[in-house]
Design a protein around this motif. Structure first.
Motif, PDB file in Angstrom:
ATOM      1  N   VAL A 171       0.834  -1.202   0.000  1.00  0.00           N
ATOM      2  CA  VAL A 171       0.000   0.000   0.000  1.00  0.00           C
ATOM      3  C   VAL A 171       0.871   1.255   0.000  1.00  0.00           C
ATOM      4  O   VAL A 171       0.628   2.196  -0.753  1.00  0.00           O
ATOM      5  CB  VAL A 171      -0.959  -0.007   1.204  1.00  0.00           C
ATOM      6  N   GLU A 228       0.963   4.082  -2.899  1.00  0.00           N
ATOM      7  CA  GLU A 228       0.621   5.485  -2.670  1.00  0.00           C
ATOM      8  C   GLU A 228       1.754   6.410  -3.087  1.00  0.00           C
ATOM      9  O   GLU A 228       1.539   7.422  -3.731  1.00  0.00           O
ATOM     10  CB  GLU A 228       0.249   5.692  -1.204  1.00  0.00           C
ATOM     11  N   LEU A 288      -3.566  -1.667  -6.911  1.00  0.00           N
ATOM     12  CA  LEU A 288      -2.813  -2.480  -5.963  1.00  0.00           C
ATOM     13  C   LEU A 288      -2.260  -3.717  -6.665  1.00  0.00           C
ATOM     14  O   LEU A 288      -1.139  -4.154  -6.424  1.00  0.00           O
ATOM     15  CB  LEU A 288      -3.729  -2.888  -4.805  1.00  0.00           C
ATOM     16  N   GLU A 347      -5.540  -1.121  12.000  1.00  0.00           N
ATOM     17  CA  GLU A 347      -5.983  -0.469  10.763  1.00  0.00           C
ATOM     18  C   GLU A 347      -6.052  -1.448   9.591  1.00  0.00           C
ATOM     19  O   GLU A 347      -6.632  -1.168   8.568  1.00  0.00           O
ATOM     20  CB  GLU A 347      -5.055   0.702  10.415  1.00  0.00           C
ATOM     21  N   ARG A 348      -5.424  -2.608   9.731  1.00  0.00           N
ATOM     22  CA  ARG A 348      -5.487  -3.626   8.681  1.00  0.00           C
ATOM     23  C   ARG A 348      -6.435  -4.735   9.061  1.00  0.00           C
ATOM     24  O   ARG A 348      -6.399  -5.828   8.500  1.00  0.00           O
ATOM     25  CB  ARG A 348      -4.099  -4.210   8.405  1.00  0.00           C
ATOM     26  N   ARG A 351      -4.575  -7.807  10.472  1.00  0.00           N
ATOM     27  CA  ARG A 351      -3.745  -8.643   9.598  1.00  0.00           C
ATOM     28  C   ARG A 351      -2.349  -8.046   9.483  1.00  0.00           C
ATOM     29  O   ARG A 351      -2.144  -6.843   9.626  1.00  0.00           O
ATOM     30  CB  ARG A 351      -4.380  -8.749   8.228  1.00  0.00           C
ATOM     31  N   LEU A 406      -5.996  -4.458   1.292  1.00  0.00           N
ATOM     32  CA  LEU A 406      -7.273  -3.956   0.803  1.00  0.00           C
ATOM     33  C   LEU A 406      -8.060  -3.292   1.927  1.00  0.00           C
ATOM     34  O   LEU A 406      -8.710  -2.273   1.731  1.00  0.00           O
ATOM     35  CB  LEU A 406      -8.087  -5.097   0.180  1.00  0.00           C
ATOM     36  N   TYR A 407      -7.970  -3.886   3.105  1.00  0.00           N
ATOM     37  CA  TYR A 407      -8.695  -3.359   4.259  1.00  0.00           C
ATOM     38  C   TYR A 407      -8.190  -1.965   4.592  1.00  0.00           C
ATOM     39  O   TYR A 407      -8.956  -1.025   4.796  1.00  0.00           O
ATOM     40  CB  TYR A 407      -8.493  -4.313   5.430  1.00  0.00           C
ATOM     41  N   GLU A 408      -6.879  -1.856   4.595  1.00  0.00           N
ATOM     42  CA  GLU A 408      -6.255  -0.586   4.919  1.00  0.00           C
ATOM     43  C   GLU A 408      -6.655   0.483   3.910  1.00  0.00           C
ATOM     44  O   GLU A 408      -7.091   1.584   4.263  1.00  0.00           O
ATOM     45  CB  GLU A 408      -4.733  -0.783   4.922  1.00  0.00           C
ATOM     46  N   LEU A 409      -6.529   0.103   2.622  1.00  0.00           N
ATOM     47  CA  LEU A 409      -6.887   1.034   1.561  1.00  0.00           C
ATOM     48  C   LEU A 409      -8.332   1.464   1.682  1.00  0.00           C
ATOM     49  O   LEU A 409      -8.669   2.633   1.502  1.00  0.00           O
ATOM     50  CB  LEU A 409      -6.680   0.351   0.201  1.00  0.00           C
ATOM     51  N   LYS A 443      -8.784   4.057   4.372  1.00  0.00           N
ATOM     52  CA  LYS A 443      -8.211   5.334   3.967  1.00  0.00           C
ATOM     53  C   LYS A 443      -9.129   6.027   2.975  1.00  0.00           C
ATOM     54  O   LYS A 443      -9.438   7.208   3.072  1.00  0.00           O
ATOM     55  CB  LYS A 443      -6.836   5.101   3.319  1.00  0.00           C
TER      56      LYS A 443
END
Lengths: 109, 882
Positions: A27, A31, A43, A69-70, A73, B35-38, B41
């Motif tokens: 990620v 970015e 991605l 935040e993940r 994971r 994907l979760y993080e994205l 955001k």
């Protein structure tokens, strides 16, 4: 054995990995890239490029800590290997030589 | 609200789940995390709805082989050694395949039996499929074929009879007065006419006279000529490319002249594309309908509504949106009511027959019966079933031998599913091999099938989608049907018992099932044998039984034209030939497929009778030539016009008269023509044995004579035929001399049945053979298992026959059970078939006994052959190991 030729996109991704140093995961790389290249990036493209790089032995990866935040994971963190560094330097050398070789008149008028 | 927000601020569940499923395990976590993080955001930046959308988009872009590829970076080297059966199906499959090939090459005889029986079964199935598909495809290539109908006639007398033809004026009436059809076209088919290019070059062809609409109703495109104007001008003709090549070679056929039957000279104005094989419209020469008047005036009497000729047909293409039912209900009855008086309007009724029915309707001279196709489909199914039964039987029998292998595999940690798939793979390899062989066999057999059925089937694996689909489905079914059960049995073995080599027969569950399957197999064979025997008996009876007239030693010649002078000259010269007893002229022989029927009005009765009477035209020699007994009165007197009538017994009975003599000398009006009844003939079969004997009359009417029947002496047939030909060619130099025998003519009634019989015979043979192969294999395994038992028995003094009996008694028992199942079923099925015959044989006990004897004989031969080997073996060898 697949050639260790560095593709153009791979080179950029590899450079970005080096740039992000200890925080290089897909990620973040994505970015960083979309900011610098000023175009949206998927991605998937980044992910695949990083995998290819790893298969070629130019980067290595480890799993990081799980964070909220993940969704609990872990992320996969990448660092550039010796071989990676070498091929980046090689690519740079070729480019420099090419730049120096361009006759002055080529971009003249 | 809150809750909804919470759901919204999560990535789509289904996408997460899907991804979790697709992704290789070592990618799963990081990708989902990324994907979760994205998602979060983006959710904060653009809102969650957009984020969800982007999530799915991102997921789609991720889909790439790399995502599910298994080679993980950390286990790069190790992966070759770690066998993960769940996540790597290809490697597993390769392994299965390898083992399967090893098994197959180790158990050669077992594979051979299975492969041979499967190949035979599949080859038959392929042929049957091709045949059925061919018949179902008849005339399906016409544009708007669902709107094309044939108008046919129903005669509503005492019982309803059908005729493919309609009265000549019907087409005009339908076209003119009613607004239901786009096109209406009349066609008259005339078989076997002489068409000549020059006096030396003449051919016998089926020709047709057709309205110009024919070309727009049906899809028979022109290669040359204008379809708009074709069939419009008199004395023109359309021929197919095939005929053009046959007549003119490479010359341009357009503009050439053809002579038809000496009566018509026509100019070729167009060439039709060759007819496809799957059409019932086989005429290759089309002449404008307006020319029919010159050629066969008797077929087209302009306002004659009372005669219906089966060859004189009318086709329509209805306008879109108009249903056949409504036409049948309103327009066609209206036609009957307009053009007939009250009583005949009841009798002559017309109906529409869909084009798709034309090939199949046996009542309207369809070429095939759907029932026959169904019979074939069933036979094909049975054959495949028998082959699969062999497979299951042999596999379960073999399972005992394989128990150690299963034990070892299980002890090493193999689970059930891979074992099962292992077995399925083996089956698939054998079935695949069998299919290749079967295709080869089918290709080889195709010319014979084509010969039997006089058709032109082709097998084209590359272009025929239906065939490919059929083969794939068949292969799948065969593999699963024959592989699944043994596979389950094998996979279920208890490893400990299996290793000890004793998954006892009962625990294998195979034995009782095996018995059941053998019974089934025997039953199928017996069903087919009984069927074959009954069909054979009935057909032999139909063709050999006394039909009430002489049918041997009669030669039938077509007469090209019926000028009175020529006929009498021909008759006189024929009679003078030494081998000829009698010669007679007539429209149809005593037994014929073409029988016209009409109304009769007897004596002074005020109204026409409520039954219809069949009518045959013939001269006074007919009765002596065919040796038809006269029961009362006398034979017809020589005449060229209708003066006298001969009735048959049934007709007299139908007139409800007490004695045969009551009709003699009485007037009768038949088909609208008056005459006197002069005699009564003994009943004879003037149709096939499917039809009961109906009222019939015989009368003289020279203009309808189209054939000559000659009673010849069989002793010197050759010279007689040569003599006939000589006389013929001097009188009809431009015609072709052809002849056929009366008994051949009768054979034509049963042509379809004879074909059916031959095919069933072939299939029965194959079914029995396949069954025997299975038996042989089964007995082999029994013998192998019982080696020690046989050894002990022999050492203790058992004789060879007693050991044979050891094997035989079991199979005899099974065979008898099978017979008990097959016999009633066969009886029931065959009753249905026999009931189509009014005059039929009764299947006696003899047939059933014969069937069981045949199967017993064949089965015991098979069993005996193998068990003899077992009983002869030296007991020392069998017992040495202990």
């Amino acid at each position: 054995m697949k050639g260790t030729q560095l593709g153009e996109f791979e080179e950029i991704v590899l450079l970005t990995i080096a740039l992000c140093y200890d925080e290089a995961y897909s990620v973040a790389v994505m970015e960083e890239l979309s900011q610098r290249l000023e175009r949206p990036m998927s991605l998937g493209a980044v992910h695949r490029a990083m995998q290819r790089l790893e298969e070629k032995g130019l980067v290595q990866s480890r799993l990081g800590e799980a964070t909220a935040e993940r969704g609990g994971r872990r992320k996969r963190l990448f660092t550039v290997t010796m071989a990676g560094e070498q091929s980046l330097r090689e690519a740079r050398r070729i480019r420099n030589e090419l730049w120096e070789g361009i006759p002055k008149t080529a971009f003249g008028i | 609200m809150n809750r909804k927000n919470k759901i919204n601020s999560q990535p789509p569940r289904w996408a997460e789940r899907l991804l979790g499923r697709i992704a290789a395990p070592h990618h799963r976590e990081e990708i989902l995390g990324d994907l979760y993080e994205l998602f979060h955001k983006r959710g904060q930046r653009y809102g969650y709805t957009k984020a969800r959308l982007l999530y799915v988009l991102e997921m789609v872009l991720l889909l790439h082989p790399r995502l599910w590829r298994n080679t993980s970076r950390s286990t790069h080297l190790d992966s070759k050694f770690i066998f993960d059966s769940q996540s790597n199906p290809t490697a597993m499959f390769n392994n299965h395949l390898k083992v399967a090939f090893r098994k197959i090459s180790r158990h050669k005889s077992y594979t051979l039996i299975n492969a041979v029986s499967l190949s035979l079964g599949i080859a038959c199935a392929i042929l049957i499929f091709t045949l059925v598909k061919y018949h179902l495809s008849f005339d399906d290539f016409h544009a708007d074929q669902n709107r094309i109908y044939r108008i046919y006639t129903e005669f509503h007398g005492e019982k309803v009879t059908y005729n493919t033809g309609v009265p000549n004026p019907l087409g005009e009436a339908f076209r003119g007065g009613y607004n239901a059809a786009e096109e209406v076209g009349r066609i008259a088919f005339l078989p076997k006419r002489v068409v000549s290019v020059s006096p030396e070059k003449k051919f016998e062809e089926d020709i047709a006279f057709a309205d110009p609409e024919f070309l727009s109703i049906f899809n028979f495109p022109l290669i040359q000529g204008n379809p708009k104007t074709a069939l419009q001008d008199r004395n023109t003709v359309l021929i197919t490319d095939e005929i053009a090549k046959k007549y003119f070679g490479t010359q341009d056929p357009v503009g050439q002249l053809l002579r038809v039957d000496d009566s018509l000279l026509v100019r070729i104005t167009g060439v039709l594309q060759d007819l496809p094989p799957n059409t019932d419209f086989r005429s290759q020469i089309y002449i404008p309908f307006s020319n029919l008047q010159d050629h066969s005036p008797w077929m087209v009497e302009k306002d004659w509504w009372f005669s219906v000729n089966k060859e004189m047909q009318c086709f329509v293409r209805l306008k879109p949106g108009i249903s056949a039912a409504s036409v049948n209900k309103t327009i066609l009855p209206a036609i009957s009511n307009t053009y007939y008086d009250k009583e005949p309007a009841q009798y002559f009724q017309f109906r529409l027959q869909p084009l798709s029915d034309v090939h199949f309707n046996p009542e309207l001279r369809g070429k095939t019966d759907k029932k026959n196709l169904r019979t074939f489909a069933w036979i094909g199914f049975f054959l495949i079933l028998t082959a699969c039964v062999n497979f299951i039987n042999l596999a379960t029998a073999q399972a005992i031998g394989r128990s150690r292998e299963i034990g070892v595999r299980k002890a090493l940690g193999s689970r059930r599913a891979p074992l099962f798939w292992q077995f399925i793979t083996e089956t698939a390899v054998i079935a695949g091999l069998a299919m290749v062989v079967a295709l080869g066999l089918a290709y080889l057999a195709l010319p014979f099938v084509n010969g039997w059925f006089e058709i032109d089937l082709t097998l084209n694996l590359l272009t025929d989608r239906y065939l490919l689909a059929f083969l794939s489905v068949l292969l799948l079914l065969v593999v699963f049907f024959s592989g699944a059960y043994p596979g389950l049995i094998l996979a279920r073995f208890q490893p400990l018992l299996a290793l000890k080599g004793m998954p006892a027969q009962r625990s294998a569950g195979g034995f009782s099932l095996r018995k059941g399957l053998v019974v089934g197999q025997f039953a199928i064979s017996q069903l087919l044998i009984i069927g074959t025997l009954i069909i054979t008996t009935q057909l032999r009876y139909s063709q050999q039984a006394d039909m009430g007239f002489q049918k041997d030693a009669i030669v039938i010649l077509p007469v090209p034209d019926n000028q009175k002078s020529k006929l009498s000259a021909l008759g006189a010269e024929f009679s003078e030939l030494s081998g000829v007893e009698n010669a007679t002229f007539f429209d149809t022989p005593p037994a014929s497929e073409a029988v016209g029927s009409t109304s009769i009005r007897f004596d002074s009765r005020p109204e026409a009778e409520d039954f219809s009477i069949a009518i045959k035209s013939a001269d006074h020699q007919y009765v002596p030539t065919f040796k038809i007994p006269i029961l009362a009165g006398r034979n017809l007197n020589p005449s060229d016009t209708i003066r006298e009538y001969l009735l048959n017994e049934t007709a007299v009975k139908a007139l409800r008269l007490a004695s045969l003599d009551d009709v003699l000398g009485k007037p009768a009006t038949i088909n609208g023509r008056p005459g006197t009844i002069v005699g009564v003939m003994k009943d004879f079969h003037f149709q096939s044995f499917r039809a009961a004997i109906e009222p019939l009359c015989l009368t003289t009417r020279s203009e309808s004579y189209g054939s000559c029947g000659i009673n010849v002496n069989l002793a010197n047939l050759g010279p007689t035929l040569a003599g006939l030909e000589k006389v013929w060619t001097t009188l009809y130099p431009s015609s072709i001399f052809t002849y056929r025998f009366m008994d051949e003519e009768i054979g034509r009634f049963y042509k379809l049945d004879n074909m059916l019989l031959r095919l069933i015979q072939a299939f029965t043979g194959i079914a029995i053979f396949v069954g025997c192969l299975g038996l042989y294999g089964l007995v082999s395994f029994m013998a192998a298992q019982k080696t020690k038992e046989i050894g002990v028995r022999k050492v203790l003094g058992a004789s060879n026959p007693s050991i044979l009996w050891l094997f035989g008694k079991e199979f005899i028992r099974l065979l008898l059970i099978a017979f008990a199942l097959a016999a009633p079923l066969a009886w029931w099925v065959m009753e249905g078939w026999l009931n189509k015959f009014v005059y039929r044989v009764e299947p006696g006990a003899g047939i059933f006994i014969l069937a069981i004897v045949i199967t017993l004989f064949v089965a015991l031969l098979t069993v005996g052959f193998r068990s003899l080997k077992a009983s002869r073996a030296n007991p020392i060898k069998a017992l040495r190991s202990e």
